[in-house]
Design a protein around this motif. Structure first.
Motif, short mmCIF file in Angstrom:
data_model
loop_
_atom_site.label_atom_id
_atom_site.label_comp_id
_atom_site.label_asym_id
_atom_site.label_seq_id
_atom_site.Cartn_x
_atom_site.Cartn_y
_atom_site.Cartn_z
N LEU A 139 -6.14 1.50 10.34
CA LEU A 139 -4.74 1.65 9.94
C LEU A 139 -4.73 1.56 8.41
O LEU A 139 -4.45 2.45 7.56
N PHE A 140 -5.57 0.71 7.92
CA PHE A 140 -5.77 0.24 6.41
C PHE A 140 -6.55 1.35 5.82
O PHE A 140 -6.38 1.64 4.46
N SER A 141 -7.87 1.62 6.41
CA SER A 141 -8.79 2.56 5.74
C SER A 141 -7.96 4.07 5.54
O SER A 141 -8.14 4.69 4.63
N TYR A 168 -10.66 0.33 -0.79
CA TYR A 168 -10.73 -0.64 0.18
C TYR A 168 -12.17 -1.13 0.39
O TYR A 168 -13.09 -0.34 0.24
N ILE A 169 -12.41 -2.61 0.77
CA ILE A 169 -13.68 -2.88 1.06
C ILE A 169 -13.70 -3.78 2.28
O ILE A 169 -12.36 -4.38 2.69
N LYS A 170 -14.69 -3.94 3.21
CA LYS A 170 -14.79 -4.90 4.31
C LYS A 170 -15.58 -6.18 3.76
O LYS A 170 -16.66 -5.68 3.34
N LEU A 171 -14.87 -7.15 3.84
CA LEU A 171 -15.78 -8.58 3.34
C LEU A 171 -15.25 -9.60 4.09
O LEU A 171 -14.04 -9.89 4.49
N GLY A 172 -16.25 -10.47 4.28
CA GLY A 172 -16.19 -11.75 4.88
C GLY A 172 -15.19 -11.85 6.24
O GLY A 172 -15.22 -10.31 6.90
N THR A 173 -15.02 -13.03 6.77
CA THR A 173 -14.15 -12.94 7.74
C THR A 173 -12.79 -13.46 7.64
O THR A 173 -12.31 -13.85 6.59
N PRO A 207 -6.08 -18.10 8.50
CA PRO A 207 -6.76 -16.82 8.49
C PRO A 207 -6.04 -15.56 8.41
O PRO A 207 -4.90 -15.40 8.84
N ARG A 208 -6.52 -14.78 7.31
CA ARG A 208 -6.03 -13.55 7.12
C ARG A 208 -6.78 -12.18 7.36
O ARG A 208 -7.93 -12.21 7.02
N ALA A 209 -6.43 -11.21 7.94
CA ALA A 209 -7.30 -9.94 8.24
C ALA A 209 -7.22 -9.08 7.07
O ALA A 209 -8.08 -8.33 6.94
N VAL A 210 -6.11 -9.16 6.29
CA VAL A 210 -6.19 -8.23 5.10
C VAL A 210 -5.56 -8.85 3.77
O VAL A 210 -4.39 -9.65 3.94
N LEU A 211 -5.98 -8.40 2.54
CA LEU A 211 -5.41 -9.06 1.45
C LEU A 211 -5.28 -7.65 0.46
O LEU A 211 -6.30 -6.72 0.67
N VAL A 219 0.70 -1.37 0.04
CA VAL A 219 -0.10 0.00 0.16
C VAL A 219 1.01 1.23 -0.02
O VAL A 219 0.64 2.12 -0.67
N LYS A 220 1.84 1.34 0.79
CA LYS A 220 2.83 2.31 0.92
C LYS A 220 3.40 2.79 -0.34
O LYS A 220 3.71 3.83 -0.80
N LYS A 221 3.83 1.67 -1.19
CA LYS A 221 4.53 1.71 -2.36
C LYS A 221 3.51 1.93 -3.53
O LYS A 221 3.92 2.00 -4.69
N GLU A 222 2.23 2.08 -3.24
CA GLU A 222 1.05 2.13 -4.15
C GLU A 222 1.15 1.20 -5.27
O GLU A 222 0.97 1.22 -6.46
N ARG A 223 1.43 -0.23 -4.83
CA ARG A 223 1.39 -1.41 -5.89
C ARG A 223 0.24 -2.10 -5.81
O ARG A 223 0.09 -3.27 -6.43
N VAL A 224 -0.93 -1.80 -5.01
CA VAL A 224 -2.24 -2.66 -4.88
C VAL A 224 -3.24 -1.69 -5.46
O VAL A 224 -3.33 -0.40 -5.31
N SER A 225 -4.14 -2.11 -5.99
CA SER A 225 -5.48 -1.53 -6.57
C SER A 225 -6.84 -1.38 -5.76
O SER A 225 -7.50 -0.83 -5.77
N LEU A 226 -6.47 -2.68 -4.87
CA LEU A 226 -7.76 -2.82 -3.89
C LEU A 226 -7.28 -3.57 -2.57
O LEU A 226 -6.34 -4.51 -2.66
N VAL A 227 -7.62 -3.12 -1.36
CA VAL A 227 -7.24 -3.85 -0.33
C VAL A 227 -8.83 -4.35 0.42
O VAL A 227 -9.88 -3.54 0.54
N ILE A 228 -8.66 -5.71 0.71
CA ILE A 228 -9.75 -6.29 1.14
C ILE A 228 -9.44 -6.37 2.86
O ILE A 228 -8.71 -7.07 3.15
#
Length: 105
Positions: free
Chosen positions: A54-56, A66-71, A83-87, A33-42
């Protein structure tokens, strides 16, 4: 019908993983995210308040969707990991397709 769209959504996330267009975990995703290499954060809906904030904040500052999705369990299962909190989705086309599927669900 809803279950089918949800399956498509998690399948698309798995496809991102297999194609190398996905990063997972707090530290790795934050670096991308800091390097701006992602288009979407889940962000998992059951992620901690600190992680969510932090991520929002980081995504809003850099104009990254960014979106909030699933568990955490569902996100981890979709990519074949624990289990992963962030993708983070790197590819813009994958990100757009996931956003479209989220709107349908």
């Amino acid at each position: 019908m809803i279950d089918m769209n949800e399956k498509k959504l998690y399948s698309m996330i798995g496809l991102c993983m297999r194609s190398g267009n996905l990063v997972s975990g707090d530290d790795t995703t934050l670096n991308e995210v800091k390097k701006e290499r992602v288009s979407l954060v889940i962000i998992a809906e059951d992620a901690s308040k600190n992680t969510t904030k932090l991520f929002s904040d980081k995504c809003s500052f850099r104009n990254i969707a960014y979106i909030k999705l699933g568990t955490k369990d569902k996100l981890g299962l979709a990519i074949g990991k624990s289990p992963r909190a962030v993708l983070g989705i790197k590819n813009k086309n994958f990100a757009d397709q996931i956003l479209r599927l989220v709107e349908e669900v």
